[in-house]
Design a protein around this motif. Structure first.
Motif, short mmCIF file in Angstrom:
data_model
loop_
_atom_site.label_atom_id
_atom_site.label_comp_id
_atom_site.label_asym_id
_atom_site.label_seq_id
_atom_site.Cartn_x
_atom_site.Cartn_y
_atom_site.Cartn_z
N SER A 71 0.88 -1.17 0.00
CA SER A 71 0.00 0.00 0.00
C SER A 71 0.91 1.22 0.00
N LYS A 72 0.34 2.40 0.08
CA LYS A 72 1.19 3.60 -0.03
C LYS A 72 2.14 3.76 1.17
N ASP A 73 1.82 3.15 2.30
CA ASP A 73 2.67 3.29 3.49
C ASP A 73 3.17 1.95 4.04
N TYR A 74 3.00 0.87 3.29
CA TYR A 74 3.31 -0.45 3.85
C TYR A 74 3.74 -1.42 2.74
N LEU A 75 4.78 -2.18 3.02
CA LEU A 75 5.20 -3.27 2.14
C LEU A 75 5.43 -4.51 2.99
N TYR A 76 4.97 -5.65 2.49
CA TYR A 76 5.23 -6.93 3.15
C TYR A 76 5.77 -7.89 2.10
N ALA A 77 6.94 -8.46 2.39
CA ALA A 77 7.57 -9.38 1.45
C ALA A 77 8.00 -10.65 2.17
N GLU A 78 8.01 -11.74 1.40
CA GLU A 78 8.53 -13.01 1.89
C GLU A 78 9.90 -13.23 1.24
N PHE A 79 10.87 -13.61 2.07
CA PHE A 79 12.21 -13.93 1.62
C PHE A 79 12.44 -15.41 1.90
N LYS A 80 12.88 -16.17 0.89
CA LYS A 80 13.14 -17.61 1.07
C LYS A 80 14.62 -17.87 1.10
N SER A 81 15.04 -18.77 2.00
CA SER A 81 16.45 -19.15 2.03
C SER A 81 16.77 -20.05 0.84
N ALA A 82 18.00 -20.00 0.38
CA ALA A 82 18.40 -20.76 -0.81
C ALA A 82 18.40 -22.26 -0.53
N LEU A 83 18.87 -22.65 0.62
CA LEU A 83 19.11 -24.07 0.86
C LEU A 83 17.84 -24.87 1.14
N LEU A 84 17.11 -24.53 2.16
CA LEU A 84 15.97 -25.35 2.57
C LEU A 84 14.62 -24.66 2.37
N GLY A 85 14.63 -23.46 1.82
CA GLY A 85 13.36 -22.78 1.58
C GLY A 85 12.69 -22.22 2.82
N PHE A 86 13.47 -21.96 3.88
CA PHE A 86 12.90 -21.29 5.06
C PHE A 86 12.37 -19.93 4.63
N VAL A 87 11.24 -19.52 5.19
CA VAL A 87 10.65 -18.23 4.81
C VAL A 87 10.76 -17.25 5.97
N ASP A 88 11.19 -16.03 5.64
CA ASP A 88 11.20 -14.93 6.59
C ASP A 88 10.17 -13.92 6.13
N ASP A 89 9.43 -13.37 7.10
CA ASP A 89 8.42 -12.35 6.82
C ASP A 89 9.04 -10.99 7.11
N VAL A 90 9.05 -10.11 6.11
CA VAL A 90 9.71 -8.82 6.25
C VAL A 90 8.71 -7.71 5.93
N GLU A 91 8.56 -6.79 6.89
CA GLU A 91 7.59 -5.71 6.74
C GLU A 91 8.26 -4.35 6.83
N PHE A 92 7.67 -3.41 6.11
CA PHE A 92 8.16 -2.03 6.10
C PHE A 92 6.97 -1.10 6.25
N TYR A 93 7.07 -0.19 7.22
CA TYR A 93 5.98 0.76 7.48
C TYR A 93 6.52 2.18 7.38
N LEU A 94 6.00 2.91 6.42
CA LEU A 94 6.42 4.28 6.17
C LEU A 94 5.73 5.23 7.15
N ASP A 95 6.53 5.87 8.01
CA ASP A 95 6.01 6.87 8.95
C ASP A 95 6.30 8.25 8.35
N ARG A 96 5.30 8.84 7.72
CA ARG A 96 5.47 10.11 7.01
C ARG A 96 5.84 11.26 7.95
N ASN A 97 5.36 11.22 9.18
CA ASN A 97 5.65 12.30 10.13
C ASN A 97 7.10 12.31 10.56
N ALA A 98 7.69 11.14 10.67
CA ALA A 98 9.07 11.04 11.17
C ALA A 98 10.10 10.88 10.05
N ASN A 99 9.64 10.77 8.80
CA ASN A 99 10.54 10.54 7.66
C ASN A 99 11.42 9.30 7.87
N VAL A 100 10.79 8.23 8.35
CA VAL A 100 11.49 6.95 8.51
C VAL A 100 10.59 5.84 7.97
#
Length: 129
Positions: A71-100
């Motif tokens: 969405s405009k302020d949020y990204l969620y991605a799955e990252f898989k490991s090369a060897l065994l296909g372990f999945v990590d959940d990675v999220e990003f939240y855009l805080d417009r007020n704090a510029n982070v």
């Protein structure tokens, strides 16, 4: 996909916060109050729109990565490991007020991640302008 695990149901933004890290050491979050899980958020000087576009391009350039939610302020991605296909959940939240952009990277299964989640965020940070 033996080690993919189930997608967590606590992802997303709630009251301006990403989900807390579990007690296991295989998670980092820029909103975590404890030092073992704490990582700095991504900072930007561009417009928020440019920042999220840049972030998306970086994520898409990394191997075995799939953006699941966006969405405009949020990204969620799955990252898989090369060897065994372990999945990590990675999220990003855009805080417009704090510029982070707050980050949370967590392994779905197991206890230790050998620092993979922290390294991933630092790799993204190094490419983030």
């Amino acid at each position: 996909m033996v080690f993919a695990g189930k997608r967590p149901n606590n992802l997303g933004i709630s009251n301006g916060k990403l989900a807390s890290c579990p007690n296991t050491p295989n998670c980092v979050s820029s909103q975590s109050p404890d030092a073992s899980h704490q990582i700095a958020p991504l900072t930007f000087t561009s417009t928020p729109e440019e920042a999220i576009t840049n972030l998306k391009q970086i994520i898409e350039s990394l191997p075995r990565t799939k953006i699941i939610t966006e969405s405009k302020d949020y990204l969620y991605a799955e990252f898989k490991s090369a060897l065994l296909g372990f999945v990590d959940d990675v999220e990003f939240y855009l805080d417009r007020n704090a510029n982070v952009i707050h980050v949370r990277s967590a392994s779905r299964l197991g206890q230790s991640d050998l620092g993979v989640n922290r390294k991933r965020i630092e790799t993204i940070r190094a490419n983030f302008k």
